[in-house]
Each structure stands twice: as structure tokens, then as C-alpha cells.
Design a protein around this motif. Sequence first.
Motif, PDB file in Angstrom:
ATOM      1  N   ILE A 171      42.887 -33.473  29.203  1.00 43.90           N
ATOM      2  CA  ILE A 171      40.642 -32.773  28.799  1.00 43.90           C
ATOM      3  C   ILE A 171      41.030 -33.274  27.573  1.00 43.90           C
ATOM      4  CG2 ILE A 171      39.258 -31.106  28.722  1.00 43.90           C
ATOM      5  CD1 ILE A 171      41.342 -29.343  30.607  1.00 43.90           C
ATOM      6  N   LEU A 172      39.303 -33.934  27.671  1.00 43.84           N
ATOM      7  CA  LEU A 172      39.117 -35.050  26.676  1.00 43.84           C
ATOM      8  C   LEU A 172      38.671 -33.543  25.285  1.00 43.84           C
ATOM      9  CD1 LEU A 172      37.749 -38.400  27.880  1.00 43.84           C
ATOM     10  CD2 LEU A 172      40.035 -38.085  26.870  1.00 43.84           C
ATOM     11  N   ALA A 173      39.215 -33.917  23.958  1.00 42.66           N
ATOM     12  CA  ALA A 173      38.549 -33.141  23.592  1.00 42.66           C
ATOM     13  C   ALA A 173      38.844 -32.840  22.744  1.00 42.66           C
ATOM     14  CB  ALA A 173      39.331 -31.548  23.618  1.00 42.66           C
ATOM     15  N   ALA A 174      38.237 -33.972  21.414  1.00 42.37           N
ATOM     16  CA  ALA A 174      38.485 -34.961  20.436  1.00 42.37           C
ATOM     17  C   ALA A 174      37.690 -34.796  19.696  1.00 42.37           C
ATOM     18  CB  ALA A 174      39.809 -35.875  20.597  1.00 42.37           C
ATOM     19  N   GLY A 175      36.150 -34.790  20.657  1.00 43.43           N
ATOM     20  CA  GLY A 175      35.126 -35.601  19.578  1.00 43.43           C
ATOM     21  C   GLY A 175      34.698 -34.084  18.867  1.00 43.43           C
ATOM     22  N   LYS A 176      33.886 -34.670  17.925  1.00 44.17           N
ATOM     23  CA  LYS A 176      32.994 -33.288  16.945  1.00 44.17           C
ATOM     24  C   LYS A 176      32.369 -32.840  16.713  1.00 44.17           C
ATOM     25  CE  LYS A 176      34.544 -35.813  12.574  1.00 44.17           C
ATOM     26  NZ  LYS A 176      33.848 -36.842  11.297  1.00 44.17           N
ATOM     27  N   GLY A 177      31.382 -33.337  18.143  1.00 45.18           N
ATOM     28  CA  GLY A 177      30.194 -31.854  18.622  1.00 45.18           C
ATOM     29  C   GLY A 177      29.484 -32.285  17.304  1.00 45.18           C
ATOM     30  N   GLU A 178      28.442 -33.141  17.237  1.00 45.03           N
ATOM     31  CA  GLU A 178      27.822 -33.001  16.096  1.00 45.03           C
ATOM     32  C   GLU A 178      26.003 -32.701  16.499  1.00 45.03           C
ATOM     33  OE1 GLU A 178      28.068 -37.151  14.505  1.00 45.03           O
ATOM     34  OE2 GLU A 178      29.479 -36.990  13.192  1.00 45.03           O
ATOM     35  N   ARG A 179      26.077 -33.067  18.032  1.00 48.76           N
ATOM     36  CA  ARG A 179      24.818 -32.567  18.634  1.00 48.76           C
ATOM     37  C   ARG A 179      24.644 -30.613  19.196  1.00 48.76           C
ATOM     38  NH1 ARG A 179      23.848 -35.230  23.737  1.00 48.76           N
ATOM     39  NH2 ARG A 179      26.135 -35.206  23.798  1.00 48.76           N
ATOM     40  N   MET A 180      25.703 -30.599  19.210  1.00 48.10           N
ATOM     41  CA  MET A 180      26.335 -28.924  18.451  1.00 48.10           C
ATOM     42  C   MET A 180      26.424 -28.292  16.749  1.00 48.10           C
ATOM     43  SD  MET A 180      26.371 -27.418  21.325  1.00 48.10           S
ATOM     44  CE  MET A 180      26.977 -27.077  23.033  1.00 48.10           C
ATOM     45  N   ARG A 181      25.789 -29.008  16.360  1.00 50.31           N
ATOM     46  CA  ARG A 181      25.644 -27.931  15.101  1.00 50.31           C
ATOM     47  C   ARG A 181      24.851 -27.339  14.841  1.00 50.31           C
ATOM     48  NH1 ARG A 181      27.931 -32.692   9.850  1.00 50.31           N
ATOM     49  NH2 ARG A 181      29.994 -33.031  11.548  1.00 50.31           N
ATOM     50  N   PRO A 182      25.287 -26.265  14.204  1.00 51.38           N
ATOM     51  CA  PRO A 182      26.342 -25.541  13.479  1.00 51.38           C
ATOM     52  C   PRO A 182      26.743 -24.946  14.115  1.00 51.38           C
ATOM     53  CG  PRO A 182      23.866 -24.167  13.825  1.00 51.38           C
ATOM     54  CD  PRO A 182      23.966 -25.249  14.322  1.00 51.38           C
ATOM     55  N   LEU A 183      26.891 -24.842  15.380  1.00 55.26           N
ATOM     56  CA  LEU A 183      27.856 -23.974  16.649  1.00 55.26           C
ATOM     57  C   LEU A 183      29.276 -24.563  15.907  1.00 55.26           C
ATOM     58  CD1 LEU A 183      26.480 -23.333  19.617  1.00 55.26           C
ATOM     59  CD2 LEU A 183      26.475 -22.223  16.826  1.00 55.26           C
ATOM     60  N   THR A 184      29.579 -25.876  15.556  1.00 54.06           N
ATOM     61  CA  THR A 184      30.369 -27.063  16.172  1.00 54.06           C
ATOM     62  C   THR A 184      31.062 -27.279  14.679  1.00 54.06           C
ATOM     63  OG1 THR A 184      29.527 -29.285  16.733  1.00 54.06           O
ATOM     64  CG2 THR A 184      30.645 -27.775  18.952  1.00 54.06           C
ATOM     65  N   LEU A 185      30.651 -26.232  13.116  1.00 50.60           N
ATOM     66  CA  LEU A 185      31.224 -26.454  11.787  1.00 50.60           C
ATOM     67  C   LEU A 185      31.953 -25.513  11.528  1.00 50.60           C
ATOM     68  CD1 LEU A 185      28.164 -26.844  10.428  1.00 50.60           C
ATOM     69  CD2 LEU A 185      28.982 -28.421  10.713  1.00 50.60           C
ATOM     70  N   THR A 186      32.911 -25.133  12.578  1.00 47.77           N
ATOM     71  CA  THR A 186      33.404 -23.655  12.195  1.00 47.77           C
ATOM     72  C   THR A 186      34.121 -23.507  13.554  1.00 47.77           C
ATOM     73  OG1 THR A 186      32.175 -21.888  12.081  1.00 47.77           O
ATOM     74  CG2 THR A 186      32.812 -22.708  10.073  1.00 47.77           C
ATOM     75  N   THR A 187      33.979 -24.479  15.082  1.00 46.00           N
ATOM     76  CA  THR A 187      34.293 -24.422  16.029  1.00 46.00           C
ATOM     77  C   THR A 187      34.673 -25.375  16.745  1.00 46.00           C
ATOM     78  OG1 THR A 187      33.950 -21.760  16.026  1.00 46.00           O
ATOM     79  CG2 THR A 187      34.504 -22.835  17.787  1.00 46.00           C
ATOM     80  N   PRO A 188      35.553 -26.443  17.158  1.00 46.52           N
ATOM     81  CA  PRO A 188      35.625 -27.003  17.733  1.00 46.52           C
ATOM     82  C   PRO A 188      34.516 -26.672  19.404  1.00 46.52           C
ATOM     83  CG  PRO A 188      37.542 -26.035  18.500  1.00 46.52           C
ATOM     84  CD  PRO A 188      37.177 -25.284  17.165  1.00 46.52           C
ATOM     85  N   LYS A 189      34.403 -28.328  19.833  1.00 44.25           N
ATOM     86  CA  LYS A 189      33.224 -27.580  21.166  1.00 44.25           C
ATOM     87  C   LYS A 189      34.106 -27.775  22.119  1.00 44.25           C
ATOM     88  CE  LYS A 189      30.831 -31.279  22.694  1.00 44.25           C
ATOM     89  NZ  LYS A 189      29.609 -32.478  22.885  1.00 44.25           N
ATOM     90  N   PRO A 190      35.252 -27.386  22.835  1.00 48.45           N
ATOM     91  CA  PRO A 190      35.744 -27.121  23.575  1.00 48.45           C
ATOM     92  C   PRO A 190      36.427 -25.588  23.877  1.00 48.45           C
ATOM     93  CG  PRO A 190      37.132 -29.225  23.169  1.00 48.45           C
ATOM     94  CD  PRO A 190      36.099 -29.122  22.069  1.00 48.45           C
TER      95      PRO A 190
END
Length: 230
Positions: A5-24
Motif C-alpha cells: 500500500i503506497l502511503a508516503a505522500g504528503k496529501g497537499e491537495r487534502m490540506r488542511p486535513l493532512t497537516l496533522t493526519t497522514p492522508k491514509p
Amino acid sequence: MKAMILAAGKGERMRPLTLTTPKPLLSAGGQPLIVHHIERLRDAGFSDIVINHAWLGEQIEARLGDGEAFGVSIRYSAEGEPLETAGGIIRALPLLTDAGDDWFLVVNGDIWSDFDFSQLLAPADADADALLVMVSNPPHHPEGDFHLQDNGFLNPDGADKLTFSGISLLHRRLFDELDDAAGKLGPVLRRAMARNRVTGLHHNGQWVDVGTPERLQSLDQWLHERARTS
């Protein structure tokens, strides 16, 4: 056969949700996206799973542990600074192929699908290096990615392209002579397609690229509604 499972991205399009939580670990339908994958992989017979991580990766390890709670075994490929998709897979190859496996399954951590992973069987053509699951083009990606030919092989050109779902079965030789600076997976696949070494299948079921907060919210609502009516 193992799964990654590829789970290393920063999830920049998901900000602000991914500022404190990894997208997966973002929740849809009452549980993290990555847990949906783990459960579907387990139910399809995949008991050994490798997860790469970088951004807030310690949260992923803390939430999932060694996988025992889900009935699987999980190992991690920690990247520090996130690699691109091909680089992340290459970094994890020693974990994916340490039992002599030639083929392994890869799924993007930021999608949701009802695809049955047990359908992914090594291509009959002994020269094939990859099998990609394709889906009909979503509204945000109308041009598609690759053309699925009548003979089952994929071509980077051609009319009526489909979208790569982020689900694939890959052979280790696809990455021969490459290192973890290889970059994205797309160019690696296109070079293999030019040698007629990539097959595909079309999944007509549910699939969501959970790339924005709006799509995450829509998926969450749909999953909750499905649970209420099932």
C-alpha cells in the motif's frame, strides 16, 4: 504473493486535513482509508502487506501496528523524505520479494474501490511485466491515461483511453537497473508499454480517487448511506 500500500505522500491537495493526519488515516465510512484496503486485501487472501510511509508515518505505524488486529502481517518501508511512486516501490522491493516472489500487488493508499483483489492473477503472457486495473474516466480526469487494446495489452496512445485506478500487479523485473531515485511509476510503465509488456483489465465497479476534501466527504456520505441501507 505480497501486497504493498503506497502511503508516503504528503496529501497537499487534502490540506488542511493532512497537516496533522497522514492522508491514509483520513476516515471514510467510519474507518481510515488504509483500513478499507487492509480488510479487502485480507479478504482476498493477501496476508503479508508492506506499507511505505514518510509524512507523519509514525502515526500510521501507531494506528496499524504489526497488523495482528486485522488478521494480517504488516511491515513498513520508512522513507524519511518521501520518494516518488516508482522509487518507493523499489525501496520496498527487498520486503516484497524476500520469499522469492516475482509478482506483487500495489495499491495507492488514497483511493477507495470495491475491486476484488483476488481477480489479480499473473498475466498468461510470460513476457508481461505488469497488469493494471483500469476504470472509466472520472469527471476530474476525462482524458484518461492508457488505451486498453482488444488483445488485453495497454498502450499509452490511442482513442478511448481509460484511467489507471492505482491498483496493479507488478513483476520485479519491471524495475531492473533502476534505483529508488527512479521517480514516478508512470514513465516506467510507459516504457514497458512501448515493449508490449503491460496488460490491463477494466473494472466497472465503484472507484474513487480520494484526492480532495470534497471527494473524501462525498465518499464518507456514500459509505454511511450504503451501510444504513444494506
